[in-house]
Design a protein around this motif. Structure first.
Motif, short mmCIF file in Angstrom:
data_model
loop_
_atom_site.label_atom_id
_atom_site.label_comp_id
_atom_site.label_asym_id
_atom_site.label_seq_id
_atom_site.Cartn_x
_atom_site.Cartn_y
_atom_site.Cartn_z
N ASN A 1 18.32 -42.28 43.45
CA ASN A 1 17.16 -43.23 43.72
C ASN A 1 16.20 -43.12 42.37
O ASN A 1 15.13 -43.57 42.51
CB ASN A 1 16.21 -42.98 44.94
CG ASN A 1 17.09 -43.36 46.20
OD1 ASN A 1 17.87 -44.45 46.26
ND2 ASN A 1 16.80 -42.50 47.48
N CYS A 2 16.85 -42.61 41.52
CA CYS A 2 15.83 -42.27 40.20
C CYS A 2 15.97 -43.69 39.28
O CYS A 2 16.98 -44.46 39.42
CB CYS A 2 16.43 -41.35 39.26
SG CYS A 2 16.38 -39.74 40.42
N ARG A 3 15.00 -43.83 38.30
CA ARG A 3 15.26 -44.90 37.59
C ARG A 3 16.08 -44.40 36.42
O ARG A 3 15.77 -43.39 35.76
CB ARG A 3 13.81 -45.16 36.75
CG ARG A 3 12.98 -45.66 37.73
CD ARG A 3 13.02 -47.13 38.30
NE ARG A 3 13.36 -48.31 37.38
CZ ARG A 3 12.50 -48.86 36.68
NH1 ARG A 3 11.26 -48.79 36.95
NH2 ARG A 3 12.83 -49.93 35.91
N VAL A 4 17.04 -45.08 35.70
CA VAL A 4 17.89 -44.77 34.89
C VAL A 4 17.85 -45.75 33.74
O VAL A 4 17.93 -46.82 34.02
CB VAL A 4 19.39 -44.50 35.29
CG1 VAL A 4 20.36 -44.08 34.17
CG2 VAL A 4 19.56 -43.54 36.39
N PHE A 5 17.89 -45.31 32.58
CA PHE A 5 17.67 -46.18 31.24
C PHE A 5 18.54 -46.03 30.10
O PHE A 5 18.99 -44.67 30.21
CB PHE A 5 15.94 -45.99 30.84
CG PHE A 5 15.01 -46.18 31.72
CD1 PHE A 5 14.79 -47.71 31.95
CD2 PHE A 5 14.49 -45.33 32.44
CE1 PHE A 5 13.80 -48.27 32.83
CE2 PHE A 5 13.66 -45.65 33.33
CZ PHE A 5 12.93 -47.14 33.62
N ILE A 6 18.72 -46.84 29.43
CA ILE A 6 19.46 -46.74 28.06
C ILE A 6 18.42 -47.66 27.24
O ILE A 6 17.76 -48.52 27.49
CB ILE A 6 20.74 -47.06 27.74
CG1 ILE A 6 20.98 -48.45 28.42
CG2 ILE A 6 21.84 -46.09 28.81
CD1 ILE A 6 22.47 -48.90 28.34
N ASN A 7 18.87 -47.40 25.72
CA ASN A 7 18.33 -48.39 24.89
C ASN A 7 19.44 -49.13 24.13
O ASN A 7 20.72 -48.84 24.22
CB ASN A 7 17.25 -47.92 23.90
CG ASN A 7 17.84 -46.54 23.11
OD1 ASN A 7 18.88 -46.54 23.05
ND2 ASN A 7 17.01 -45.71 22.74
N ASP A 8 19.00 -50.08 23.39
CA ASP A 8 19.99 -50.85 22.43
C ASP A 8 20.97 -49.83 21.46
O ASP A 8 22.23 -50.00 21.14
CB ASP A 8 19.38 -51.69 21.43
CG ASP A 8 18.09 -51.54 20.89
OD1 ASP A 8 17.56 -50.39 20.99
OD2 ASP A 8 17.79 -52.15 19.95
N VAL A 9 20.26 -48.70 21.01
CA VAL A 9 21.11 -47.69 20.22
C VAL A 9 22.25 -47.08 20.91
O VAL A 9 23.28 -46.97 20.60
CB VAL A 9 20.27 -46.28 19.70
CG1 VAL A 9 20.86 -45.59 19.20
CG2 VAL A 9 19.09 -47.09 18.84
N VAL A 10 21.93 -46.70 22.39
CA VAL A 10 23.04 -46.36 23.24
C VAL A 10 24.31 -47.32 23.53
O VAL A 10 25.21 -47.04 23.10
CB VAL A 10 22.35 -45.67 24.50
CG1 VAL A 10 23.36 -45.52 25.39
CG2 VAL A 10 21.41 -44.76 24.27
N PHE A 11 23.67 -48.50 23.65
CA PHE A 11 24.67 -49.42 23.73
C PHE A 11 25.46 -49.58 22.57
O PHE A 11 26.91 -49.62 22.63
CB PHE A 11 24.17 -50.85 24.21
CG PHE A 11 25.15 -52.05 23.95
CD1 PHE A 11 25.80 -52.26 24.97
CD2 PHE A 11 25.31 -52.75 22.87
CE1 PHE A 11 26.93 -53.39 24.94
CE2 PHE A 11 26.39 -53.84 22.90
CZ PHE A 11 27.15 -54.01 23.71
N SER A 12 24.91 -49.83 21.48
CA SER A 12 25.77 -49.86 19.97
C SER A 12 26.72 -48.67 19.90
O SER A 12 27.82 -48.86 19.42
CB SER A 12 24.81 -49.96 18.92
OG SER A 12 25.44 -50.00 17.71
N GLU A 13 26.26 -47.47 20.03
CA GLU A 13 26.95 -46.13 19.86
C GLU A 13 28.26 -46.26 20.64
O GLU A 13 29.26 -45.70 20.49
CB GLU A 13 26.04 -44.82 19.72
CG GLU A 13 25.29 -44.96 18.55
CD GLU A 13 24.54 -43.25 18.75
OE1 GLU A 13 24.37 -42.78 19.91
OE2 GLU A 13 24.16 -43.01 17.75
N VAL A 14 27.94 -46.50 22.15
CA VAL A 14 29.07 -46.36 22.92
C VAL A 14 29.99 -47.50 22.56
O VAL A 14 31.32 -47.31 22.39
CB VAL A 14 28.60 -46.67 24.46
CG1 VAL A 14 29.55 -46.94 25.23
CG2 VAL A 14 27.58 -45.57 24.77
N PHE A 15 29.55 -48.68 22.24
CA PHE A 15 30.47 -49.95 21.88
C PHE A 15 31.24 -49.44 20.43
O PHE A 15 32.60 -49.55 20.50
CB PHE A 15 29.64 -51.10 21.42
CG PHE A 15 30.33 -52.49 21.20
CD1 PHE A 15 31.57 -52.37 22.16
CD2 PHE A 15 29.99 -53.40 20.47
CE1 PHE A 15 32.46 -53.72 21.70
CE2 PHE A 15 30.48 -54.80 20.51
CZ PHE A 15 31.83 -54.75 21.03
#
Length: 153
Positions: A32-46
Motif C-alpha cells: 500500500n506504499c507510494r512507489v515512484f520512478i523518474n525519467d532517468v530510471v525509465f531511460s536507463e532501464v530502456f
C-alpha cells in the motif's frame, strides 16, 4: 503512507533474474506504499534492456531491425512494469541539488539525480542495489533500501 523511489538497477537486475531484485519489486508493487520512478530510471532501464537484447551501440546502429524487435519486446514486457510506479519529474531544482550532491559525495550524473529527486518530492526511501548511496543517503536523511528484508522495517 511510506514512499519509495526505485533506482534503475533494481529493474535491470530483476530483468536479469536477480531474485532479491525481483522480490523487492514484487513487495513494493503489492504494498500500500507510494512507489515512484523518474525519467532517468525509465531511460536507463530502456537503454539496458536494448543492450541486453541487441548488444553494443555500434551493433544496434547497424542492425535497426534488431532494435525494432527489442523495442517491441520492451513495450510488451517491461513497459507495463514501469507503468506501475508514479513518475516524478527531474526539473531544474532537482538538477541543481544533483550537482551539489555529486560534488559532495562523488556520485555520477544519473545516480546523482536519484537522491535529489527523493529529497525534492519528500520521498522517504531510495530503493537501490548501489552501495554508492550508503553515505549520501545517511547524511541526507533518506533511507536506503537494498534488500527485501529492509522493507519490513
Amino acid at each position: 503512507m511510506r514512499s519509495f523511489l526505485v533506482d534503475s538497477n533494481v529493474f535491470v537486475e530483476a530483468l536479469k533474474g536477480n531474485a532479491d531484485a525481483q522480490i523487492l519489486l514484487s513487495k513494493l508493487f503489492h504494498s500500500n506504499c507510494r512507489v515512484f520512478i523518474n525519467d532517468v530510471v525509465f531511460s536507463e532501464v530502456f537503454y539496458h534492456y536494448l543492450r541486453i537484447r541487441v548488444g553494443s551501440y555500434w551493433r544496434a546502429k547497424k542492425k535497426p531491425e534488431l532494435v525494432k524487435s527489442a523495442v517491441q519486446e520492451f513495450e510488451d514486457v517491461v513497459l507495463p512494469l514501469l507503468a506501475i510506479p508514479d513518475f516524478l519529474e527531474v526539473n531544474y531544482d532537482v538538477v541543481t541539488i544533483a550537482v551539489r550532491l555529486s560534488s559532495e559525495y562523488g556520485l555520477l550524473s544519473n545516480g546523482a539525480l536519484m537522491l535529489p529527486t527523493a529529497e525534492y518530492y519528500g520521498v522517504e526511501a531510495l530503493v537501490s542495489l548501489d552501495s554508492d548511496f550508503l553515505d549520501a543517503c545517511k547524511r541526507e536523511g533518506i533511507s536506503l533500501i537494498s534488500s527485501p528484508n529492509e522493507l519490513e522495517g
